[in-house]
Design an enzyme around this catalytic site. Structure first.
Site, short mmCIF file in Angstrom:
data_model
loop_
_atom_site.label_atom_id
_atom_site.label_comp_id
_atom_site.label_asym_id
_atom_site.label_seq_id
_atom_site.Cartn_x
_atom_site.Cartn_y
_atom_site.Cartn_z
N GLY A 105 0.79 -1.23 0.00
CA GLY A 105 0.00 0.00 0.00
C GLY A 105 0.82 1.28 0.00
O GLY A 105 0.36 2.30 0.52
N ASN A 126 1.41 3.07 -2.63
CA ASN A 126 0.62 4.00 -3.45
C ASN A 126 -0.58 4.53 -2.68
O ASN A 126 -0.92 5.71 -2.79
CB ASN A 126 0.18 3.33 -4.75
CG ASN A 126 1.30 3.31 -5.78
OD1 ASN A 126 1.67 4.36 -6.32
ND2 ASN A 126 1.86 2.14 -6.04
N ARG A 172 -14.66 -16.61 -9.41
CA ARG A 172 -14.30 -15.22 -9.64
C ARG A 172 -15.56 -14.34 -9.67
O ARG A 172 -15.58 -13.23 -9.14
CB ARG A 172 -13.54 -15.12 -10.97
CG ARG A 172 -12.87 -13.80 -11.22
CD ARG A 172 -12.03 -13.80 -12.48
NE ARG A 172 -10.86 -14.65 -12.44
CZ ARG A 172 -9.74 -14.38 -11.78
NH1 ARG A 172 -9.64 -13.27 -11.09
NH2 ARG A 172 -8.73 -15.22 -11.79
N MET A 232 -4.03 -7.16 -6.87
CA MET A 232 -3.50 -8.19 -7.76
C MET A 232 -4.53 -9.25 -8.09
O MET A 232 -4.32 -10.45 -7.86
CB MET A 232 -2.23 -8.80 -7.13
CG MET A 232 -1.17 -7.78 -6.76
SD MET A 232 -0.65 -6.72 -8.13
CE MET A 232 0.58 -7.77 -8.86
N ILE A 236 -7.38 -10.39 -11.29
CA ILE A 236 -8.02 -10.16 -12.59
C ILE A 236 -9.51 -9.99 -12.34
O ILE A 236 -10.10 -10.72 -11.54
CB ILE A 236 -7.72 -11.35 -13.54
CG1 ILE A 236 -6.23 -11.31 -13.91
CG2 ILE A 236 -8.61 -11.30 -14.77
CD1 ILE A 236 -5.77 -12.51 -14.71
N HIS A 238 0.16 0.70 -13.17
CA HIS A 238 0.89 -0.47 -13.65
C HIS A 238 2.37 -0.10 -13.80
O HIS A 238 2.68 0.96 -14.33
CB HIS A 238 0.31 -0.94 -14.98
CG HIS A 238 0.94 -2.21 -15.48
ND1 HIS A 238 0.60 -3.44 -14.94
CD2 HIS A 238 1.88 -2.44 -16.41
CE1 HIS A 238 1.33 -4.37 -15.54
NE2 HIS A 238 2.11 -3.79 -16.44
N THR A 271 -10.48 -0.91 -18.27
CA THR A 271 -11.48 -1.47 -19.18
C THR A 271 -11.33 -2.99 -19.11
O THR A 271 -10.39 -3.49 -18.49
CB THR A 271 -11.24 -0.99 -20.64
OG1 THR A 271 -9.97 -1.48 -21.06
CG2 THR A 271 -11.29 0.53 -20.75
N GLU A 294 -10.14 -5.18 -20.98
CA GLU A 294 -8.86 -5.75 -21.43
C GLU A 294 -7.78 -5.54 -20.36
O GLU A 294 -7.48 -4.39 -19.99
CB GLU A 294 -8.42 -5.09 -22.74
CG GLU A 294 -7.26 -5.82 -23.40
CD GLU A 294 -6.51 -4.97 -24.42
OE1 GLU A 294 -5.32 -5.26 -24.66
OE2 GLU A 294 -7.11 -4.01 -24.96
C1 GAR Z 1 2.94 -1.25 -7.62
O1 GAR Z 1 4.24 -1.27 -8.17
C2 GAR Z 1 1.90 -1.35 -8.71
O2 GAR Z 1 2.27 -0.68 -9.89
C3 GAR Z 1 1.84 -2.83 -8.92
O3 GAR Z 1 1.90 -3.36 -7.63
C4 GAR Z 1 2.69 -2.51 -6.80
C5 GAR Z 1 1.95 -2.22 -5.52
O4 GAR Z 1 2.76 -1.51 -4.62
N1 GAR Z 1 0.63 -3.20 -9.58
C6 GAR Z 1 0.56 -4.19 -10.50
O5 GAR Z 1 1.51 -4.85 -10.83
C7 GAR Z 1 -0.83 -4.40 -11.08
N2 GAR Z 1 -0.78 -5.40 -12.11
P1 GAR Z 1 2.13 -0.82 -3.32
O6 GAR Z 1 1.26 -1.87 -2.63
O7 GAR Z 1 3.30 -0.46 -2.49
O8 GAR Z 1 1.33 0.36 -3.77
#
Ligand code: GAR
Length: 210
Positions: free
Chosen positions: A12, A14, A65, A90, A92, A109, A141, A143
């Protein structure tokens, strides 16, 4: 003031950048809930420390899912969000779930999309001999990692880089661009249209804002 729900699966960092940017008033929004699909993660603690409602919805408790996504949708919607932010979530997602939040859900990403969708992006960029790598915020979206781009940060690759050093520098850039994208959305400056993403009414290039 927009209502924001953040979905996480891990540390977390971000989320923390978004907590800080809402607390400082830079983002005209309030994180009304943080939801994790994994128990015991640091991101849930970060939310609690900030006085934000932290909820666990463990995907392992569901046998499909579709069942998980519909429970997740109900939980998110109980918070009546204007914006849903995937921050290291993480999973889908089903088309039905994604369609429900079209135009009001972001993902971040760790690559310069459309390069390196999926996992192990840093290793793949190194193996390809790329001189530039980075990260992307995009509208979600159906995809996977394929939605229209909002903003990218470019990170130069050093000749002696390894995946973990590169990942660390990309991560720092993520913490700059995610609050920026959310700030714009909350100020009603961003829109997802048929023809692409607009910022202040002007169409962004396919790379998003750089
Ligand atoms: C980040 O690097 C984000 O871009 C990636 O997971 C990490 C989470 O870090 N996301 C993906 O790979 C999505 N496919 P955080 O938990 O420290 O924010």
């Amino acid at each position: 003031t927009k209502r924001i729900v953040v979905l996480i699966s891990g540390s977390g960092s971000n989320l923390q950048a978004l907590i800080d940017a809402t607390a400082s008033g830079r983002i005209d929004g309030r994180i009304v809930a943080v939801i994790s699909n994994r128990p015991g993660v640091l991101g849930l603690e970060r939310a609690q420390k900030a006085g934000i409602r932290a909820e666990l919805l463990d995907h392992k408790a569901f046998d499909s899912r579709e069942a998980f996504d519909s429970a997740l949708q109900a939980l998110i919607d109980s918070h009546e969000p204007d914006l849903v932010v995937l921050a290291g979530f993480m999973r889908i997602l089903t088309t039905e779930f994604v369609s429900h939040y079209l135009g009001r859900m972001f993902n971040i990403h760790p690559s310069l999309l459309p390069r390196y969708k999926g996992l192990n992006t840093h290793q793949r960029a190194l193996e390809a001999g790329d001189t530039e790598h980075g990260c992307t915020v995009h509208f979600v979206t159906p995809e996977l990692d394929g939605g229209p781009l909002v903003v990218q940060a470019v990170v130069p690759v050093a000749t002696d880089d390894d995946a973990s050093r590169l990942q660390q520098r990309v991560h720092e850039c993520e913490h700059r661009i995610y609050p920026l994208a959310v700030e714009w959305f909350c100020a009603d400056r961003l829109q997802l249209l048929q023809e692409g993403v607009t910022l202040d009414g002007a169409l962004l290039p396919p790379t998003g804002y750089r």
